[in-house]
Enzyme design. Sequence first.
Site: not given
Length: 471
Positions: A169, A290, A296, A303
């Site tokens: 979970h 970024s 970043k 992704e």
Amino acid sequence: MSGQKRDGATDSSANAMWGGRFSGGPSDIMTRINVSIDVDKRLYRQDIEGSLAHAAMLAERGIISAEDRTAIEAGLRKVREEIEAGTFRFRPELEDIHMNVEARLVEIAGPAARRLHTARSRNDQVATDFRLWVRDEIDALGDALKALQAALLDQAERHAEQVMPGFTHLQNAQPVTFGHHLLAYVEMVGRDRGRFADCRQRLNESPLGSAALAGTSFPIDRHGTARALGFDRPTANSIDGVSDRDFAIEFLAAGAITAMHLSRLAEEIVLWCSDRFGFIALSDAFTTGSSIMPQKRNPDAAELVRAKTGRLIGALDGLLVMMKGLPLAYGKDMQEDKQPTFEAADALMLCVAATAGMISDLTVRPERMEAAAREGFTTATDLADWLVRVLDLPFRDAHHVTGSIVRIAEERGCTLDALPLEAMQSVEPRITRDVYDVLSVERSVASRTSYGGTAPVRVREAIAAARERFL
Ligand code: ARG
């Protein structure tokens, strides 16, 4: 466009391949809806391979002359050279790869080439070409998936003892090792390879010689062409041979399952390298910066692996919908099978490679994994098991006692192994100091020695066994 009878016909002359009973050319729109060359030119190699096998067989069976065979074979090789050199001019008015190759062959080889299409049809031709293509793709994917397993196994070996929290979970559950976690993916990918191998075995029958749908009156040798093309046998039924695309659907199903697995790993990578988890760092090679936030480092590759799964599932869906309810045998609907299959296969190939790259390159942050493994009372099960083993409590009672002890630890804001003995004894007086032996995450992991369990000794055995089974 509506109201026009023959809206913008491009060519008043009938098609050279099938124009015998046509006096006019197709409308512009007809040409555009019918054309598939931009997509199926990708089958050129398989198409030429199939034609070479067919021509050789026709000559061996005395259906065409030896001279015609020689002219056809030389011409087909020339066509292949032209395509590979980029000098071949693909003509949309010739619809597809089959007619483009044949038309050029006629230009090169002359009248002999006009005999090549004896005893076959584009229906068995495309079914053969596409099977060959899917088969090649399965072989390439098999290699790529094996390389991914190798990358996972190398990291698993490096981190066979590295403790991290195991989750259910997405809540801290029990400590596991990072190596053990990665081995889970080795197993998934192993089954993915198995599904592709099953698909390959079932698809490896040759439709060539099914002709349009009914077979042919010429004395062809379907077993011979099947053998020449590396198929195990010819398809047993000519109608089935030209009309099913289950092999592509099965390929996409195996691909969709593989992509689903990759997307889970990708999602874990995204989580693991987030500031919140901080379990791993990805390499420069598989991250981006970024344009506005200089600090970043984004896990774009992960992704995109996660996202591209949609293409596989979409392609599978698309082919199933395209095929459902189609009456036997061939229907032009089936021409729509290739684009989604090609795109899905390309996406999957990239995803497998990107995943292997990310796994090979990632570095583990041991202190973060260990600290997280200690959070959330992950050794509570070990405490309950101790109560069963040493004090002979029934597991349900041990569970209850442990729950009360966890509550005390929670109130005091400490981990179980930092809780004083008296605090535990206030719940169950028979607990002794020995209990601390099982409460550290390292001890917990080391104790899980059941087959397939997370104990480093088992993990190392599992890595060795997996290398035997898969590499
Ligand atoms: N381009 C067609 C396809 O991909 C080839 C078969 C055409 N057959 C036909 N009877 N029109 O399906």
